[in-house]
Design an enzyme around this catalytic site. Structure first.
Site, PDB file in Angstrom:
ATOM      1  N   HIS A  80      -3.181  -6.974  -8.422  1.00 53.48           N
ATOM      2  CA  HIS A  80      -3.484  -6.334  -9.647  1.00 53.48           C
ATOM      3  C   HIS A  80      -4.090  -7.069 -10.462  1.00 53.48           C
ATOM      4  CE1 HIS A  80      -0.553  -2.392  -9.179  1.00 53.48           C
ATOM      5  NE2 HIS A  80      -1.423  -2.729  -7.928  1.00 53.48           N
ATOM      6  N   SER A 109      -8.671  -4.323  -6.494  1.00 55.32           N
ATOM      7  CA  SER A 109      -9.049  -3.870  -5.109  1.00 55.32           C
ATOM      8  C   SER A 109     -10.605  -4.312  -5.023  1.00 55.32           C
ATOM      9  CB  SER A 109      -8.720  -2.508  -4.679  1.00 55.32           C
ATOM     10  OG  SER A 109      -7.396  -2.088  -4.654  1.00 55.32           O
ATOM     11  N   LYS A 132      -3.428  10.186  -1.891  1.00 59.05           N
ATOM     12  CA  LYS A 132      -4.225   9.951  -0.639  1.00 59.05           C
ATOM     13  C   LYS A 132      -3.457   9.148   0.157  1.00 59.05           C
ATOM     14  CE  LYS A 132      -8.850   8.059   0.171  1.00 59.05           C
ATOM     15  NZ  LYS A 132     -10.172   7.568  -0.363  1.00 59.05           N
ATOM     16  N   ASP A 133      -2.938   7.862  -0.456  1.00 57.99           N
ATOM     17  CA  ASP A 133      -1.903   7.219   0.361  1.00 57.99           C
ATOM     18  C   ASP A 133      -1.043   7.924   1.014  1.00 57.99           C
ATOM     19  OD1 ASP A 133      -3.561   5.128  -0.487  1.00 57.99           O
ATOM     20  OD2 ASP A 133      -1.898   3.916  -1.386  1.00 57.99           O
ATOM     21  N   GLU A 164       5.649  -8.909  23.549  1.00 57.06           N
ATOM     22  CA  GLU A 164       5.244  -7.446  23.160  1.00 57.06           C
ATOM     23  C   GLU A 164       3.910  -7.456  23.025  1.00 57.06           C
ATOM     24  OE1 GLU A 164       8.299  -4.819  22.043  1.00 57.06           O
ATOM     25  OE2 GLU A 164       7.946  -5.867  23.984  1.00 57.06           O
TER      26      GLU A 164
END
Lengths: 298, 420, 176
Positions: B217, B221, B245-246, B289
C-alpha cells in the site's frame, strides 16, 4: 505510442537458442526413458478394479461390506488386527450397517481386559459396542513369533497405506495425474490389496522360495510370509453371492477400504452440496463482477 | 502514494467518536475501500487475495485440529485417526488442512511466477518482494513441520532426513542436530517442539503478511504493463472493483480446493504416511510433498552433502537478491522479447525439477536434474544481469490508461481487454 | 437516464445477492468448527453403562464413573429407608418424597456431585462423616444430605441429582 518492434527483433537468435536449450534438456530425458523403465518399479502392472466406492458417485455397498466383514472375521482376524475401529462402527451409517444387536453379538465374542480385580490382577469381561477391536496378538513380538518372523499388519488404515504405480511413458504421466484427479480415483490401495490376494501362484522355474514363504507376483520381491489366505468356499455367504477366491478378495478389500475411510459416503454426499453451492455463488459473483466492471473500460 | 490524504469522512456521531480515538474504520476505508488500484490488473493479480484466504483456512482448521492432536510419539498417529473417525466433522477438518497446505503452495507459486513475469520485484517494490520471499521461507518451514506431526512413516523419515542436513555443517553440525532433536535421534522431544513451532509460525506469517500488504500500500500494485500509475485515470478504487473480482476468484479457487477435499483428499499425499512411524525401518522411497520436489531435486543433484544443502538453500536465498540481479529498466516480460523465452525456460526448469524430485536420483534422471539445477542458477546469476543489459525492449505504452483504452490498433485493445 | 438507473439497480441487486449468498455459506461453514467441540462418537458410545449390583451388601455404597462423574449407588438398610420416608414431610429446601427418588426402596442411585459448587460429598465409606442427617456431608461449604440424598442443611440449593437409570434385571442397572 505503441510500436510493434517484433518485426526487427534482434533477439530472435537468443530466443531460438534458449528454446533449443530447453528442447535439448527435455529430449535428453525423453530419449533415454525406456532404459530407466527397465530398472524402475518392480512388479507387474496392477489392474484397476471397478469398485462401488470409486469416483464422484461411488459409495460403499452395504451387503459387500457385510460379506467382507465375514471374510475378515473367518479368515484374516486370526492374525490381522483392526485396532483403530470399535465394534460400534459396524452398526454406524455408511458402513456394513449391521444392526445394533448383531454388532453387540460380535463385540461379546471378544474378551476385553478392563481394570483390575480386588487382588490387582487384570479383569476380563466380554466386549461392548464402545470397545476397540481386540488385536489377535498382545504385541509385535508375539505376532512375529507366531508368524515365522513376519508381522501381519493391522487392517485399520491399510487400504490407504498401500499404492500402485502406473507403468506409462514419463511424458504421459501428467495426463494420468489429471485423469486421476478428475475421475476422483482414490482406490490405489484397494487395487493393490485385491491384486495381492489374487496374486498367489506357483513360483516360476529358477525362483527358490525361503522357508515358509509363498510366491506372489504382486508382492515386492515376490516372496511373502503369508500363505494364500483365501480358498474357494472359504466363507459362507447367505445372500447367494458366488464364493470364489476373487469374490472373497473383492469383498474383504471393500471392507478394508471402509475400515480405513469410514466416512466416505457422507463426505461425497456433502461434497456435492458444497460444490453446487460454490458453483451458484461463483455465478452470482461473476454476474456481479461483470455488472460492476461494465461501467469502466478495462 | 503513501502521501495521499485520507478521504474518509465519519458519517455519524459514533464513527466520529471512534475516529478520534482509534481510526480503524478509516484504515479499512483507505486500505480496502478507496485504495487506488491499477485498472488493468489481470486475473493473476487475484492470487494475493486467494493466499489470504488460504492462510485463514489453515489457521482456523489448524487451531481446531490442535484441540484433538496429541503431541506424543505413542499417540500422535492414533490421535489423528481419532480425529478422522470419531470427532464430529473431523475427517473434513483434517482433509481441509492437509489439502489446504497444497493449495496454499499452489497459489503461492502462481503468485511468485506472476511477480517474476511482470517484474513486480523491481524498484520500488524490493522490500515488498523480500517480505514475500521471507513468507515463502516461513511457509516451507511451517508446512514441513506440520507434515511431520502426523507421525507416519513419511513424516518420521522426512524429519530424520531434513534434520540430518544440519550435520553437513562443519564442526558444529552434530551439536546443532542434537539440539534440534532434543536427543540422539528424532523422538518425542522433537515431535513436541515441532508441534509448538508449527502452531506459532502461522501467526508470524500472518504478521509478515500484514507487513507485505503495508509495503504494497506504500508503493501500490504493479500491473501487466509495468508502467507506474501516473494519473487518477489509471486506477480504480479497490471497492467494489477488486473486491468483487478477488471474491469471484477466491470462490473459483474454493471449487478446486473442495474437489480435492471431498473427492481426492489423499491424492496429494503419500500412502506411506498412513503407516505409523517406525524408527527401525525406512520406507523404500522417501519423497517430500509435491511442493518441495524442485528443491529436493536440487539437493540430490549435487554429489556433495554440504554443497547439496548449500545449493538447496541458495535456490531460495537467490530470490532475495533478484531485484538487483535484474539489470533491465523494463519491468514486464511482455515488453522484453529477448528475456521472454528465458523466462519460459525457467518455468520449464522448475516444473522439470519438480518431476525429477519424485524420481530416483540415478542414471539419466540424475543427469537431467543436474542440467536443470544448473539452469536454475544460470537464469538468475547470468541470464538476468546480462540480458537486461543487451536487450532492446519493445516500446511501452505511455500510461496504463492508454494500454486499456488503446490509441493504437483495435486488435491490440481487444487483446488487452481479454487479459484484464 | 432511466437505463442508467436500471443498471444501477441490477448492479446493487447482484452485489447484495452475491454478498448474502456468500454470508450464508460462511455461516454454514462455521457449524463444523463449533460442532467439533461437542462430545465425539467415542464419548457418546460411553454414554450409558451397566452395573452389576450383586457384590454390594446392605449398608454399603459404591462409587462408579458415568460420563466422567461419580455415581453413588447405596444399598440402604431398613433404618435408612425408614428415616428417609419419615422425613418426607419435613421442612426442606427442595421438597421431594423419598418414593419419587428411588425405583426400588433399597437401592439409592445418585450423581455424587454437590449441587452447590460441584464438590464430591463425603459419606460413601462407613467411616466417613455422614452429616447431621445420616446421608452425605459436603466438606467444601458444609451441605448436609439425608439418606435419600436430599439437601437438609447448608448452602446447596437442590437435592443430589438422580441420574436416568433402569433395572435391566433384578441385580443389574443401566445408567444413561
Amino acid at each position: 505510442m505503441k510500436v510493434n518492434v517484433m518485426k526487427h527483433n534482434p533477439s530472435g537468435l537468443f530466443k531460438k537458442l534458449s528454446l533449443a536449450g530447453a528442447a535439448f534438456m527435455l529430449a535428453g530425458t525423453f530419449a533415454l526413458s525406456p532404459a530407466m523403465a527397465a530398472g524402475g518399479e518392480p512388479g507387474p502392472e496392477i489392474k484397476r478394479q471397478d469398485w462401488s466406492f470409486n469416483g464422484f458417485n461411488g459409495k460403499y455397498n452395504k451387503a459387500q461390506l457385510q460379506r467382507g466383514f465375514g471374510v475378515y472375521k473367518e479368515v484374516c482376524s486370526a492374525c490381522h488386527g483392526l485396532k483403530l475401529l470399535s465394534y460400534r462402527n459396524l452398526a454406524q451409517k455408511g458402513g456394513p450397517e449391521f444392526s445394533k444387536e448383531q454388532a453387540l453379538a460380535i463385540a461379546k465374542e471378544a474378551t476385553v481386559i478392563d481394570g483390575v480385580d480386588d487382588s490387582g490382577d487384570p479383569k476380563e469381561r466380554p466386549g461392548k459396542l464402545s470397545d476397540r477391536f481386540q488385536s489377535p496378538f498382545k504385541n509385535e513380538a508375539e505376532a512375529r513369533s507366531a508368524n515365522n518372523g513376519a508381522y501381519p499388519p493391522d487392517f485399520s488404515v491399510l487400504a490407504k497405506a498401500r499404492t500402485i504405480h502406473r507403468h506409462v511413458p514419463w511424458y504421459t504421466e501428467p495426463y494420468y495425474w489429471a485423469y486421476d484427479i478428475v475421475t476422483a480415483y482414490e482406490e490405489k490401495g484397494s487395487d493393490y490389496i485385491y491384486a495381492l490376494l489374487t496374486g498367489y501362484g506357483t513360483a516360476p522355474n529358477g525362483v527358490t522360495l525361503g522357508d515358509g514363504m509363498s510366491y506372489n507376483k504382486v508382492f515386492a520381491g515376490h516372496q511373502i510370509a503369508m500363505a494364500a489366505p483365501l480358498t474357494e468356499d472359504a466363507v459362507e455367504y447367505t445372500d447367494g453371492t458366488p464364493t470364489t477366491v476373487e469374490q472373497h478378495a473383492k469383498d474383504v478389500t471393500a471392507f478394508m477400504a471402509w475400515a480405513s475411510e469410514p466416512h466416505l459416503n457422507a463426505r461425497k454426499d456433502l461434497g456435492k452440496r458444497v460444490q453446487i453451492y460454490l458453483l451458484i455463488l461463483a455465478l452470482l459473483l461473476f454476474l456481479a463482477k461483470r455488472s460492476v466492471w461494465s461501467r469502466v473500460k478495462h | 502514494m503513501s502521501e495521499h490524504s485520507s478521504s474518509y469522512k465519519p458519517s455519524n456521531a459514533f464513527t466520529r467518536w471512534m475516529d478520534e480515538r482509534l481510526p480503524i474504520i478509516r484504515l479499512v476505508y483507505d486500505s480496502f475501500g478507496v485504495f487506488p488500484t491499477p485498472r488493468n490488473l489481470n486475473y493473476l493479480w487475484t492470487f494475493g487475495g486467494i493466499l489470504t484466504f488460504c492462510l485463514l483456512v489453515q489457521i482456523v482448521t489448524g487451531i481446531v485440529i490442535a484441540m484433538h492432536f496429541v503431541a506424543h510419539g505413542d499417540h500422535a498417529f492414533a490421535s489423528v485417526e481419532h480425529l478422522m473417525r470419531d470427532v464430529n466433522w473431523g475427517d473434513l477438518i483434517r482433509y481441509t488442512h492437509a489439502v489446504g497446505a497444497s493449495m496454499f503452495f499452489f497459489a503461492a507459486y502462481v503468485h511468485i511466477f506472476r511477480g517474476l513475469y511482470y517484474g513486480s520485484y523491481k524498484s520500488p517494490r524490493e522490500i515488498l518482494w523480500i517480505l514475500g520471499v521471507i513468507i515463502l521461507l516461513m511457509m516451507i518451514i511451517t508446512a514441513f513441520m506440520g507434515y511431520s506431526l502426523v507421525w507416519g512413516q513419511m513424516s518420521f523419515w522426512a524429519v530424520t532426513v531434513i534434520t540430518n542436513l544440519f550435520t553437513a555443517i562443519p564442526i558444529v553440525g552434530e551439536s546443532i542436530t542434537q539440539w534440534i532433536w532434543g536427543g540422539y535421534s528424532v523422538g518425542d522431544p522433537t515431535l513436541n517442539r515441532l508441534f509448538s513451532l508449527h502452531y506459532l509460525f502461522p501467526f508470524i506469517i500472518a504478521a509478515l503478511v500484514g507487513l507485505h500488504i503495508w509495503a504494497l500500500h506504500v508503493v501500490g500494485s504493479n500491473n501487466p504493463t509495468g508502467v507506474e500509475v501516473k494519473t487518477k485515470e489509471d486506477t480504480l478504487s479497490f471497492f467494489p472493483y477488486f473486491v468483487i473480482k478477488d471474491g469471484f476468484m477466491v470462490i473459483m479457487f474454493a471449487l478446486l480446493f473442495s474437489w480435492f477435499v471431498f473427492y481426492a483428499p489423499n491424492y496429494l499425499g503419500h500412502s506411506d504416511n498412513y503407516i505409523e512411524a517406525n524408527p527401525l525401518q525406512t520406507p523404500p522411497h522417501i519423497v517430500p510433498e509435491w511442493y518441495f520436489l524442485p528443491f529436493y531435486a536440487i539437493l540430490r543433484a549435487i554429489p556433495d552433502k554440504l554443497f547439496g544443502v548449500i545449493a538447496m538453500v541458495l535456490a531460495i536465498v537467490v530470490l532475495f537478491v533478484i531485484p538487483w540481479l535484474d539489470t533491465s529498466k523494463i519491468k514486464s516480460v511482455k515488453y522484453r522479447p529477448m528475456f521472454k523465452p528465458f523466462f519460459w525456460l525457467f518455468v520449464i526448469t522448475c516444473l522439470a525439477l519438480g518431476y525429477l524430485g519424485a524420481k530416483a536420483p540415478e542414471g539419466y534422471y540424475l543427469l537431467a536434474s543436474r542440467l536443470f539445477t544448473a539452469y536454475y542458477f544460470i537464469h538468475f546469476l547470468v541470464v538476468m544481469p546480462v540480458v537486461g543489459l543487451i536487450e532492446k525492449p519493445k516500446a511501452l505504452p505511455d500510461s496504463i490508461t492508454e494500454s486499456v483504452t488503446g490509441k493504437s490498433s483495435p486488435e491490440e485493445t481487444a487483446k488487452e481487454g481479454a487479459q484484464s | 437516464m432511466s437505463s442508467d438507473h436500471n443498471d444501477e439497480g441490477r448492479r446493487d441487486f447482484l452485489m447484495v445477492a452475491a454478498g448474502s449468498f456468500a454470508a450464508v455459506g460462511a455461516g454454514a461453514s462455521l457449524w463444523p468448527l463449533v460442532d467439533q467441540m461437542n462430545p465425539d462418537a467415542s464419548a457418546k458410545a460411553l454414554a450409558s453403562i451397566e452395573i452389576d449390583l450383586t457384590p454390594i451388601k446392605e449398608g454399603q455404597a459404591v462409587t462408579v464413573m458415568w460420563r466422567g462423574k461419580p455415581i453413588f449407588i447405596r444399598k440402604r438398610t431398613a433404618d435408612e429407608i425408614k428415616s428417609a420416608e419419615s422425613a418426607d414431610n419435613a421442612d426442606m429446601r427442595d421438597p421431594q418424597t423419598d418414593e419419587t427418588r428411588v425405583q426400588k426402596p433399597e437401592w439409592l442411585v445418585l450423581i455424587g456431585i454437590c449441587t452447590h459448587l460441584g464438590c464430591i460429598p463425603r459419606g460413601q465409606a462407613n467411616g466417613d462423616v455422614h452429616g447431621d442427617f445420616g446421608g452425605w456431608f459436603c466438606p467444601c461449604h458444609g451441605s448436609h444430605y439425608d439418606t435419600s440424598g436430599r439437601i437438609r442443611k447448608g448452602p446447596a440449593p437442590k437435592n443430589l441429582e438422580v441420574p436416568p437409570y433402569t433395572f435391566v434385571s433384578d441385580t443389574k442397572i443401566k445408567i444413561g
